[in-house]
Write a protein that holds these residues in place. Structure first.
Motif, mmCIF file in Angstrom:
data_model
loop_
_atom_site.group_PDB
_atom_site.id
_atom_site.type_symbol
_atom_site.label_atom_id
_atom_site.label_comp_id
_atom_site.label_asym_id
_atom_site.label_seq_id
_atom_site.Cartn_x
_atom_site.Cartn_y
_atom_site.Cartn_z
ATOM 1 N N LEU A 176 0.820 -1.209 0.000
ATOM 2 C CA LEU A 176 0.000 0.000 0.000
ATOM 3 C C LEU A 176 0.852 1.257 0.000
ATOM 4 C CD1 LEU A 176 -2.751 -1.126 2.524
ATOM 5 C CD2 LEU A 176 -3.009 -0.828 0.036
ATOM 6 N N LEU A 177 1.949 1.230 0.723
ATOM 7 C CA LEU A 177 2.837 2.400 0.779
ATOM 8 C C LEU A 177 3.609 2.596 -0.521
ATOM 9 C CD1 LEU A 177 4.303 1.938 4.362
ATOM 10 C CD2 LEU A 177 2.743 3.760 3.618
ATOM 11 N N ALA A 178 4.086 1.490 -1.094
ATOM 12 C CA ALA A 178 4.948 1.583 -2.272
ATOM 13 C C ALA A 178 4.176 1.558 -3.589
ATOM 14 C CB ALA A 178 5.954 0.431 -2.260
ATOM 15 N N ARG B 140 -2.163 -3.605 -5.920
ATOM 16 C CA ARG B 140 -0.945 -4.403 -5.665
ATOM 17 C C ARG B 140 -1.114 -5.236 -4.403
ATOM 18 N NH1 ARG B 140 4.544 -3.840 -7.231
ATOM 19 N NH2 ARG B 140 5.534 -5.771 -6.593
ATOM 20 N N ALA B 141 -1.688 -4.645 -3.369
ATOM 21 C CA ALA B 141 -1.937 -5.376 -2.127
ATOM 22 C C ALA B 141 -2.915 -6.527 -2.379
ATOM 23 C CB ALA B 141 -2.471 -4.446 -1.056
ATOM 24 N N ARG B 142 -3.961 -6.280 -3.151
ATOM 25 C CA ARG B 142 -4.935 -7.334 -3.462
ATOM 26 C C ARG B 142 -4.297 -8.456 -4.277
ATOM 27 N NH1 ARG B 142 -8.233 -2.726 -4.491
ATOM 28 N NH2 ARG B 142 -9.675 -2.425 -2.768
ATOM 29 N N GLN B 143 -3.423 -8.106 -5.204
ATOM 30 C CA GLN B 143 -2.722 -9.125 -6.001
ATOM 31 C C GLN B 143 -1.900 -10.029 -5.084
ATOM 32 O OE1 GLN B 143 -0.419 -6.859 -8.787
ATOM 33 N NE2 GLN B 143 -2.186 -6.333 -10.061
ATOM 34 N N TRP C 285 -7.507 -14.501 7.880
ATOM 35 C CA TRP C 285 -6.924 -13.162 7.928
ATOM 36 C C TRP C 285 -6.783 -12.592 6.519
ATOM 37 C CZ3 TRP C 285 -2.511 -11.025 5.874
ATOM 38 C CH2 TRP C 285 -2.218 -9.731 6.302
ATOM 39 N N LEU C 286 -6.323 -13.395 5.573
ATOM 40 C CA LEU C 286 -6.180 -12.931 4.183
ATOM 41 C C LEU C 286 -7.521 -12.467 3.627
ATOM 42 C CD1 LEU C 286 -3.790 -15.740 2.874
ATOM 43 C CD2 LEU C 286 -3.199 -13.306 3.040
ATOM 44 N N GLN C 287 -8.570 -13.225 3.885
ATOM 45 C CA GLN C 287 -9.907 -12.873 3.394
ATOM 46 C C GLN C 287 -10.400 -11.572 4.026
ATOM 47 O OE1 GLN C 287 -11.311 -14.626 0.953
ATOM 48 N NE2 GLN C 287 -12.941 -13.125 0.830
ATOM 49 N N VAL D 70 -8.760 -3.678 2.485
ATOM 50 C CA VAL D 70 -7.593 -3.058 1.857
ATOM 51 C C VAL D 70 -7.807 -1.567 1.591
ATOM 52 C CG1 VAL D 70 -6.261 -2.985 -0.303
ATOM 53 C CG2 VAL D 70 -6.525 -5.127 0.912
ATOM 54 N N ALA D 71 -8.958 -1.201 1.073
ATOM 55 C CA ALA D 71 -9.206 0.218 0.753
ATOM 56 C C ALA D 71 -9.147 1.075 2.009
ATOM 57 C CB ALA D 71 -10.548 0.374 0.047
#
Length: 179
Positions: A105-107, A112-115, A161-163, A169-170
């Motif tokens: 999220l930072l970079a 990208r985080a979801r991928q 946790w992943l789910q 994420v948003a």
């Protein structure tokens, strides 16, 4: 895992040399990372220095001379104390999974985080299927089953946790990218 305490536990059954301790560790803890011989001997050296084990003899079975070690009374006391201590839950989140989501999220961005989360879920599911299959293979020991159950439990927690993280994420992106 405390290698020193595991070695003390293996020595509780009687004197053993380093090669035997390494083999016993790898057999008794089948899903654990195998010990290196150097790690065994370095740990035995520290245990001897601290008075928890002592040399109990030398063996030579067609190869190099091997020193056997035995548990001392102090070593047995230390082992007994360790076995009664409850392990506290980890005080910090030190998961690489969590760190990668925040850094993605930072970079980069939420996509990208979801991928990453999607790819990680696939890898976790594959490992879970593999472990589930090992539990029913012929010749599987109870130790193998218990180790697989432990790993499956952790994988299941990670998958939940992943789910959950995928759904957040948003919100997390707003939180970590706001100065």
């Amino acid at each position: 895992m405390s290698t020193a305490h595991v070695l003390l536990g293996l020595l509780a059954g009687g004197p053993r040399h380093g090669y035997d301790l390494k083999r016993a560790h790898d057999e008794r803890l089948p899903q654990a990372k195998p010990l290196a011989y150097g790690q065994v001997y370095a740990t035995l050296g520290r245990l001897e220095r601290d008075g928890l084990v002592e040399q109990s003899g030398q063996e030579q079975e067609g190869g190099p001379e091997r020193t056997s070690y035995a548990l001392t009374d102090l070593g047995r006391e230390r082992l007994d104390t360790w076995l009664t201590e409850v392990e506290p839950p980890a005080p910090y989140v030190t998961s690489t999974l969590f760190s990668k989501v925040v850094v993605a999220l930072l970079a980069a961005d939420a996509d990208r985080a979801r991928q990453f989360l999607t790819a990680q879920r696939a890898v976790h599911m594959a490992r879970m299927r593999e472990l589930t299959g090992t539990r029913s293979r012929p010749g599987t020991t109870v130790g193998d089953v218990i180790a697989a159950d432990y790993a499956i439990g952790h994988l299941d927690a990670d998958l939940r946790w992943l789910q959950t993280t995928m759904a957040r994420v948003a919100e997390l992106q707003k939180e970590v990218t706001t100065p």
